[in-house]
Design a protein around this motif. Structure first.
Motif, PDB file in Angstrom:
ATOM      1  N   ASP A   1       0.828  -1.207   0.000  1.00  0.00           N
ATOM      2  CA  ASP A   1       0.000   0.000   0.000  1.00  0.00           C
ATOM      3  C   ASP A   1       0.862   1.256   0.000  1.00  0.00           C
ATOM      4  N   ARG A   2       1.989   1.203   0.692  1.00  0.00           N
ATOM      5  CA  ARG A   2       2.898   2.363   0.707  1.00  0.00           C
ATOM      6  C   ARG A   2       3.528   2.563  -0.683  1.00  0.00           C
ATOM      7  N   LEU A   3       3.870   1.474  -1.334  1.00  0.00           N
ATOM      8  CA  LEU A   3       4.421   1.583  -2.689  1.00  0.00           C
ATOM      9  C   LEU A   3       3.373   2.136  -3.649  1.00  0.00           C
ATOM     10  N   VAL A   4       2.137   1.645  -3.523  1.00  0.00           N
ATOM     11  CA  VAL A   4       1.061   2.092  -4.401  1.00  0.00           C
ATOM     12  C   VAL A   4       0.811   3.587  -4.247  1.00  0.00           C
ATOM     13  N   ARG A   5       0.870   4.069  -3.010  1.00  0.00           N
ATOM     14  CA  ARG A   5       0.632   5.506  -2.783  1.00  0.00           C
ATOM     15  C   ARG A   5       1.654   6.352  -3.529  1.00  0.00           C
ATOM     16  N   ILE A   6       2.920   5.942  -3.506  1.00  0.00           N
ATOM     17  CA  ILE A   6       3.956   6.705  -4.212  1.00  0.00           C
ATOM     18  C   ILE A   6       3.823   6.515  -5.718  1.00  0.00           C
ATOM     19  N   GLU A   7       3.457   5.321  -6.151  1.00  0.00           N
ATOM     20  CA  GLU A   7       3.228   5.099  -7.586  1.00  0.00           C
ATOM     21  C   GLU A   7       2.137   6.026  -8.103  1.00  0.00           C
ATOM     22  N   ARG A   8       1.114   6.199  -7.302  1.00  0.00           N
ATOM     23  CA  ARG A   8       0.017   7.081  -7.720  1.00  0.00           C
ATOM     24  C   ARG A   8       0.510   8.514  -7.867  1.00  0.00           C
ATOM     25  N   GLN A   9       1.354   8.966  -6.934  1.00  0.00           N
ATOM     26  CA  GLN A   9       1.876  10.336  -7.010  1.00  0.00           C
ATOM     27  C   GLN A   9       2.795  10.501  -8.215  1.00  0.00           C
ATOM     28  N   LEU A  10       3.564   9.456  -8.537  1.00  0.00           N
ATOM     29  CA  LEU A  10       4.491   9.523  -9.667  1.00  0.00           C
ATOM     30  C   LEU A  10       3.807   9.187 -10.992  1.00  0.00           C
ATOM     31  N   ASP A  11       2.568   8.665 -10.908  1.00  0.00           N
ATOM     32  CA  ASP A  11       1.820   8.240 -12.098  1.00  0.00           C
ATOM     33  C   ASP A  11       2.593   7.171 -12.869  1.00  0.00           C
ATOM     34  N   ILE A  12       3.098   6.172 -12.125  1.00  0.00           N
ATOM     35  CA  ILE A  12       3.796   5.048 -12.739  1.00  0.00           C
ATOM     36  C   ILE A  12       3.214   3.745 -12.206  1.00  0.00           C
ATOM     37  N   ASN A  13       3.353   2.673 -12.976  1.00  0.00           N
ATOM     38  CA  ASN A  13       2.872   1.355 -12.568  1.00  0.00           C
ATOM     39  C   ASN A  13       3.627   0.321 -13.405  1.00  0.00           C
ATOM     40  N   MET A  14       4.819  -0.038 -12.954  1.00  0.00           N
ATOM     41  CA  MET A  14       5.715  -0.880 -13.745  1.00  0.00           C
ATOM     42  C   MET A  14       5.322  -2.361 -13.683  1.00  0.00           C
ATOM     43  N   PRO A  15       5.571  -3.131 -14.757  1.00  0.00           N
ATOM     44  CA  PRO A  15       5.184  -4.547 -14.801  1.00  0.00           C
ATOM     45  C   PRO A  15       5.667  -5.374 -13.618  1.00  0.00           C
ATOM     46  N   VAL A  16       6.940  -5.233 -13.224  1.00  0.00           N
ATOM     47  CA  VAL A  16       7.431  -6.050 -12.107  1.00  0.00           C
ATOM     48  C   VAL A  16       6.698  -5.719 -10.820  1.00  0.00           C
ATOM     49  N   HIS A  17       6.367  -4.441 -10.632  1.00  0.00           N
ATOM     50  CA  HIS A  17       5.635  -4.049  -9.432  1.00  0.00           C
ATOM     51  C   HIS A  17       4.196  -4.536  -9.498  1.00  0.00           C
ATOM     52  N   ILE A  18       3.607  -4.510 -10.688  1.00  0.00           N
ATOM     53  CA  ILE A  18       2.237  -5.003 -10.848  1.00  0.00           C
ATOM     54  C   ILE A  18       2.171  -6.479 -10.462  1.00  0.00           C
ATOM     55  N   VAL A  19       3.074  -7.282 -11.003  1.00  0.00           N
ATOM     56  CA  VAL A  19       3.064  -8.725 -10.729  1.00  0.00           C
ATOM     57  C   VAL A  19       3.257  -9.000  -9.239  1.00  0.00           C
TER      58      VAL A  19
END
Length: 429
Positions: free
Chosen positions: A175-193
């Motif tokens: 959830d902490r990673l997702v919050r920063i991903e949302r701010q950066l507007d990124i969602n990388m494949p390795v993180h998605i998996v």
């Protein structure tokens, strides 16, 4: 020593030791399972600043992690919070990798599967880079912030649920990673998996269906990219002892008409209530994916037989009744809210709609206030292949204030490629 120097030394002294591993990964060095576990533990404990969390995300982006490291990351994320188990059941979960607005099949799939006896405790996320996540959509129809005891009660009564996983405390580091991903507007494949499978491990799922939309403006733009991600899902799931099925779907245009929590919820209800104007593409995709869930639950079932069962559950009203039961069990069903202000955008010319920019349509919905304002978003009035004439309504922008509406409409007016209209096709016709 000056006071400022003392303060700086103190700040340096309390930095987590696992940051050394993040720096090592920045230089391309492989990380051990222990090193990854240390990073994730510190993330879960809140020891990383937002900048340090972003550094970890960037250092592990793209293909900077080996498959062994992705497996280790997945296990570490799942181990940081609460986990559920379902003795005597074969729970199936489903996830869409995203990038396609209006693709809100999950509540329909859960309703179909649960009505046919499949255990489907669906834990969902809030929006990361999209205009709505499944949890955001479901929250407009029923409570989603359920504790573990309540989740178990709902599943025991109805076979399914659609909740926000963060309320239980599953994989809090993610959830902490997702919050920063949302701010950066990124969602990388390795993180998605890693994120998806960690949440599925924590939810107790033994089988997972992964929907991978593919299209020129979707998150996965080519079949090759989609196959790379699917292979990663299969490899990691195999190491975790989890059955998985990846399905490639059309990502060239939104599937429903609504983009934004409440508007997407209205599409879901239209399908479940068998409304005459329910989005056909949404209904058909939900049936197809629900059939895959049924096959995962019972490998002896044929794809054709599963589709027939799924379609019948929807057509008979059985799935709709089960969805209402799930909502009531989660705390009470409600109708999605309606925006106070709307404005219609019109076609500037005659022609045929040849393409839609999914990312730009999602951005338009976000400028209107989605997902933070549930009733905000975009409602599509045409689809790819439709012939339109000058002055014909193309889409509606929904907002709760005139100021936000003006801002969103100004953006839409500055873009000629939200919907591509080919005048030549109309002339040829």
């Amino acid at each position: 020593m000056h006071a400022g120097s003392t303060q700086s030394a103190s700040i340096i002294a309390v930095r987590p030791a696992s940051l050394a591993s993040v720096r090592a990964k920045m230089y391309g060095r492989p990380l051990t399972e222990e090193q990854i576990g240390g990073i994730v533990s510190d993330l879960a404990a809140g020891h990383y600043t937002d900048v340090e969390t972003a550094a970890f995300l960037v250092a592990t982006a793209h293909r900077n992690l080996s498959m062994r490291e992705v497996v280790a990351l997945t296990r570490a994320l799942a181990a940081t919070g609460r986990t559920l188990s379902w003795p005597g059941r074969h729970p199936v979960d489903k996830h869409c990798v995203g990038g396609l607005p209006g693709n809100r099949t999950t509540p329909i799939i859960v309703a179909i599967a649960a009505s046919l006896g499949v255990t489907m405790p669906k834990t969902s996320s809030r929006a990361i880079t999209s205009a709505a996540g499944t949890a955001d959509v479901m929250a407009t129809m029923a409570p989603v912030d359920l504790d573990e005891a309540k989740v178990r009660q709902v599943v025991e009564r109805t076979n399914g649920c659609v909740i926000w996983g963060g309320a239980i405390g599953m994989a809090p580091a993610d959830d902490r990673l997702v919050r920063i991903e949302r701010q950066l507007d990124i969602n990388m494949p390795v993180h998605i998996v890693a994120s998806v499978l960690a949440k599925k491990m924590a939810s107790g799922a033994s089988s997972v269906l992964v929907d991978i939309p593919v299209g020129p403006s979707a998150k996965l733009r080519t079949r090759e990219d989609a196959e790379v991600m699917a292979e990663m899902f299969y490899c990691v799931a195999n190491e975790l002892g989890m059955a998985i099925r990846a399905v490639f779907t059309d990502g060239t245009q939104p599937i429903g008409r609504g983009i934004g929590p409440a508007l997407e919820a209205r599409d879901v209800l239209a399908v479940l209530r068998r409304a005459p104007d329910a989005p056909v593409a949404l209904r058909e995709r939900a049936i197809r994916l629900a059939a895959s869930v049924l096959v995962l639950s019972d490998p002896g079932m044929t794809e054709l037989g599963a589709r027939r069962l799924a379609a019948e559950a929807l057509a008979s009203g059985r799935a709709g009744a089960r969805f209402e039961a799930i909502c009531e069990a989660q705390g009470g069903m409600r109708e999605p809210p309606v925006a106070r202000h709307t404005r219609t955008l019109l076609a500037k010319e005659n022609g045929t709609v040849t393409a839609m920019k999914c990312r730009e349509l999602a951005r338009l919905a976000k400028l209107a206030g989605a997902p933070d304002i549930p009733e905000a978003g975009v409602f599509l009035l045409v689809g790819v292949g439709d012939r339109v004439h000058r002055g014909q309504p193309l889409l509606e922008v929904h907002a709760t204030s005139e100021a936000m509406l003006d801002h969103a409409v100004a953006y839409a007016s500055s873009r000629d490629d939200l919907l591509s209209i080919d005048c030549r096709q109309d002339a040829a016709a």
